[in-house]
Write a protein that holds these residues in place. Structure first.
Motif, short mmCIF file in Angstrom:
data_model
loop_
_atom_site.label_atom_id
_atom_site.label_comp_id
_atom_site.label_asym_id
_atom_site.label_seq_id
_atom_site.Cartn_x
_atom_site.Cartn_y
_atom_site.Cartn_z
N LEU A 1 -3.74 -2.87 -21.70
CA LEU A 1 -3.85 -2.28 -20.37
C LEU A 1 -5.12 -1.43 -20.25
O LEU A 1 -5.78 -1.43 -19.22
N GLN A 2 -5.47 -0.72 -21.30
CA GLN A 2 -6.65 0.13 -21.26
C GLN A 2 -7.94 -0.67 -21.36
O GLN A 2 -8.95 -0.34 -20.71
N GLU A 3 -7.93 -1.72 -22.16
CA GLU A 3 -9.16 -2.47 -22.41
C GLU A 3 -9.39 -3.59 -21.40
O GLU A 3 -10.54 -3.92 -21.09
N ASN A 4 -8.33 -4.19 -20.88
CA ASN A 4 -8.48 -5.37 -20.02
C ASN A 4 -7.81 -5.18 -18.67
O ASN A 4 -7.18 -6.10 -18.14
N LEU A 5 -7.90 -4.00 -18.14
CA LEU A 5 -7.28 -3.74 -16.85
C LEU A 5 -7.96 -4.56 -15.76
O LEU A 5 -9.17 -4.43 -15.54
N PRO A 6 -7.21 -5.42 -15.04
CA PRO A 6 -7.81 -6.25 -13.97
C PRO A 6 -8.06 -5.42 -12.71
O PRO A 6 -7.34 -5.56 -11.71
N VAL A 7 -9.08 -4.58 -12.75
CA VAL A 7 -9.35 -3.63 -11.66
C VAL A 7 -9.61 -4.35 -10.34
O VAL A 7 -9.09 -3.98 -9.28
N THR A 8 -10.43 -5.39 -10.40
CA THR A 8 -10.79 -6.11 -9.17
C THR A 8 -9.57 -6.71 -8.49
O THR A 8 -9.40 -6.59 -7.27
N GLU A 9 -8.73 -7.33 -9.27
CA GLU A 9 -7.52 -7.95 -8.71
C GLU A 9 -6.58 -6.90 -8.11
O GLU A 9 -5.98 -7.10 -7.04
N ILE A 10 -6.45 -5.77 -8.80
CA ILE A 10 -5.57 -4.71 -8.31
C ILE A 10 -6.07 -4.18 -6.97
O ILE A 10 -5.31 -4.04 -6.00
N ILE A 11 -7.36 -3.87 -6.91
CA ILE A 11 -7.93 -3.34 -5.66
C ILE A 11 -7.79 -4.35 -4.54
O ILE A 11 -7.44 -3.99 -3.39
N ASN A 12 -8.02 -5.62 -4.83
CA ASN A 12 -7.95 -6.65 -3.80
C ASN A 12 -6.54 -6.78 -3.23
O ASN A 12 -6.35 -6.88 -2.01
N LEU A 13 -5.52 -6.75 -4.11
CA LEU A 13 -4.14 -6.86 -3.66
C LEU A 13 -3.71 -5.63 -2.86
O LEU A 13 -3.03 -5.75 -1.83
N ILE A 14 -4.12 -4.46 -3.30
CA ILE A 14 -3.76 -3.23 -2.58
C ILE A 14 -4.40 -3.21 -1.20
O ILE A 14 -3.77 -2.83 -0.20
N GLN A 15 -5.65 -3.63 -1.12
CA GLN A 15 -6.33 -3.67 0.19
C GLN A 15 -5.66 -4.68 1.12
O GLN A 15 -5.49 -4.41 2.32
N GLU A 16 -5.27 -5.83 0.59
CA GLU A 16 -4.59 -6.82 1.42
C GLU A 16 -3.25 -6.29 1.93
O GLU A 16 -2.88 -6.48 3.10
N ALA A 17 -2.50 -5.59 1.07
CA ALA A 17 -1.22 -5.03 1.48
C ALA A 17 -1.41 -3.92 2.51
O ALA A 17 -0.63 -3.81 3.46
N ASN A 18 -2.44 -3.09 2.34
CA ASN A 18 -2.71 -2.03 3.31
C ASN A 18 -3.02 -2.60 4.69
O ASN A 18 -2.60 -2.05 5.72
N ALA A 19 -3.75 -3.71 4.71
CA ALA A 19 -4.13 -4.31 5.99
C ALA A 19 -2.91 -4.87 6.72
O ALA A 19 -2.92 -4.97 7.96
N LYS A 20 -1.86 -5.24 5.99
CA LYS A 20 -0.68 -5.84 6.60
C LYS A 20 0.45 -4.83 6.82
O LYS A 20 1.51 -5.20 7.33
N SER A 21 0.24 -3.56 6.46
CA SER A 21 1.32 -2.57 6.49
C SER A 21 1.04 -1.49 7.51
O SER A 21 -0.11 -1.19 7.84
N ARG A 22 2.13 -0.88 7.97
CA ARG A 22 2.01 0.20 8.93
C ARG A 22 2.48 1.55 8.36
O ARG A 22 2.17 2.59 8.91
N ASP A 23 3.29 1.51 7.26
CA ASP A 23 3.74 2.74 6.62
C ASP A 23 4.02 2.43 5.15
O ASP A 23 3.78 1.31 4.67
#
Length: 542
Positions: free
Chosen positions: A163-185
């Motif tokens: 988790l510390q060495e191979n954290l998929p940062v790009t994928e995490i940020i991309n999924l969170i941004q997509e969820a934020n765009a589709k959510s209201r709360d």
């Protein structure tokens, strides 16, 4: 004094003892007369078995350490009492103030290459004012817990390093941004994240799945993403308490999100958030229920059984002798695994009484005297739809094989051994074929009386040679009829409840069996035979 009168006196004596104990139980205790499906309390028994084995690379033996999560109170259930059997181990109970997880730590210093067992038993009670859950939750209830728990500590450290060495940062940020765009709360954000985690083919989800303990767990993947999005979430683990016994139950996993000062469970079926009110909470987090070091071949079996004694459990777990000595020394004090055996054994006298009546008073012909009883027990596992064709098919194939072996003129013992071997192969082959059609025999294969089947095939073959095909077919149909009748009694809820909770009633069954043994009148079949003879005599007189 003739034998019939002696048998009658003995029957009355046995019935008086059995009924007296039965009535005393009903009056002096809370044992229910009828089976109650709306259970208010349950037994839970966990058996941890393992083999201590020191590492050959170590000069000194490592202590065997077992860490086991314990169930905790939840919104629906309270833990009335729990107890341990951990001979040879020291035990400490730790409680995490943050998660409320209870952890039992067992330590054994003198590790030897021998089998060891740890038992945990608890009594769980549904809180007052709550109705029983009527809906069924799909739990397989037949899967053993992961046996590779010895590598738990190593897996934990490896997962942390990964988790510390191979954290998929790009994928995490991309999924969170997509969820934020589709959510209201916040709650809609949790719904969206869960929906995204449901797609295992998404390359972003595949990358993240490698960083959780169970890559195929949607709950853990969603919790991982929500934690990175700084949403207060946790993973709950527990079991569903139902109205029938579940042996080696599965643990259920769910996602909880904090909303103000309370935790809400996300229900993926109706996309709603509600209080956790379905399961007995066992522990929170993604850790496994069991951690073991210094041991291998670890097994965990969790047995859940409804409590039918309504109040006896508390006094038993507190080592207080109940007022009723017949309850103090009852089957209910036995371990749950042993109780399961006696729940079947106490049904055998019922089947034996049925067979005695069919033989002595009806005149039904069967293959062997008590063969139908064993077949009835097998039908309890297979069911009639699978069990009857399986029995008929095995006997027919065995008869064909027996006919071929008869041409070789083998001696009787080797011939029986050959039939027994062939019967095992036939049942094994049928099990494989049936599994391909999603018809699982499971435990019924071991319970199905293989030896009795072999003897049945031998008896049917001899009857075919001596009495002809008609008598053999009649005896075969009689065997199936008797087995079906015994099965219907053995699966009856009332019969199962009365024989196990009130085993003294078997004294009444014994008395009736003795009376049947003294019956020497005409059998029912003989009445029909003599009626036809009487008609012929009347016709001749006319």
């Amino acid at each position: 004094m003739n034998r019939t009168f002696k048998a009658l006196l003995l029957t009355l004596f046995l019935a008086a003892i059995g009924l007296s104990i039965f009535i005393h139980k009903l009056i002096a205790s809370d044992v229910p007369l009828l089976p109650n499906q709306a259970f208010k309390s349950w037994y839970i028994e966990a058996k941890i078995s393992f083999v201590s084995q020191p590492s050959p690379l170590m000069e000194e033996e490592l202590p065997t350490t077992v860490k086991f999560h314990l169930p905790q109170d939840s919104q629906r259930y309270n833990i009335v009492e729990d107890d341990f059997v951990n001979e040879g181990f020291t035990r400490e109970i730790e409680t995490d103030k943050k998660s409320a997880n209870r952890l039992a730590v067992f330590t054994k210093q003198d590790s030897n290459d021998v089998s060891d067992f740890i038992f945990y038993r608890a009594n769980i009670k549904r809180k007052a004012g709550l109705d029983p859950i009527e809906k069924d939750v799909p739990i397989s209830g037949r899967r053993l817990v992961d046996k590779q728990m010895i590598r738990f500590g190593e897996n934990t450290e490896r997962a942390k390093d990964n988790l510390q060495e191979n954290l998929p940062v790009t994928e995490i940020i991309n999924l969170i941004q997509e969820a934020n765009a589709k959510s209201r709360d916040r709650l809609s954000f949790v719904q969206t994240i869960y929906q995204l985690a449901l797609n295992p083919e998404d390359i972003r989800i595949k990358a993240i799945s490698r960083n959780v303990r169970k890559p195929d767990s949607t709950v853990q993947v969603a919790a991982f993403l929500l934690d990175r999005a700084e949403v207060p979430v946790r993973v709950g683990n527990g079991i569903f308490l139902r109205g029938e016994e579940v042996y080696s139950t599965d643990f259920v996993e769910w996602l909880e999100v904090r909303d103000g000062d309370k935790w809400l469970v996300f229900d993926p079926l109706d996309q709603s958030f509600k209080a956790q009110n379905n399961y007995l909470t066992w522990w929170y987090g993604t850790d496994r229920i069991l951690q073991a070091q210094g041991a291998n071949q670890v097994d965990l079996e969790v047995v859940v059984q409804p409590d039918t004694n309504q109040g006896l459990t508390q006094s038993i777990l507190d080592d207080e002798k109940p007022k009723n000595p017949f309850l103090e020394y009852s089957f209910l004090r036995l371990p749950l695994a042993t109780q399961r055996v006696f729940q079947i054994l106490v049904l055998i006298p019922i089947g034996a009484l049925i067979i005695s009546i069919l033989h002595q008073m009806i005149g039904l012909q069967t293959f062997g005297t008590f063969t139908p009883i064993l077949i009835s027990l097998a039908f309890r596992q297979t069911g009639l739809i699978v069990g009857i064709p399986l029995f008929v098919l095995v006997v027919i194939i065995g008869l064909l094989l027996r006919g071929y072996l008869n041409q070789l003129q083998l001696l009787i013992v080797p011939r029986l051994a050959a039939i027994l071997t062939a019967t095992v192969l036939i049942v094994g082959g049928l099990a494989v074929v049936m599994e391909s059609f999603d018809i699982s025999l499971g435990l019924s294969v071991s319970l199905f009386p293989i030896v009795i089947l072999a003897m049945t095939i031998e008896r049917a073959s001899v009857m075919w040679e001596e009495n002809g095909a008609t008598e053999t077919i009649v005896a075969g149909l009689g065997t199936i009829f008797a087995a079906i009748l015994g099965y219907l009694f053995m699966v009856n809820d009332y019969v199962q409840h009365w024989t196990f909770v009130f085993p003294e009633l078997l004294l009444v069954v014994l008395g009736i069996t003795i009376l049947v043994g003294r019956y020497n009148g005409y059998k029912l079949i003989e009445y029909f035979r003599f009626m036809s003879l009487q008609k012929q005599l009347n016709q001749n007189k006319a």
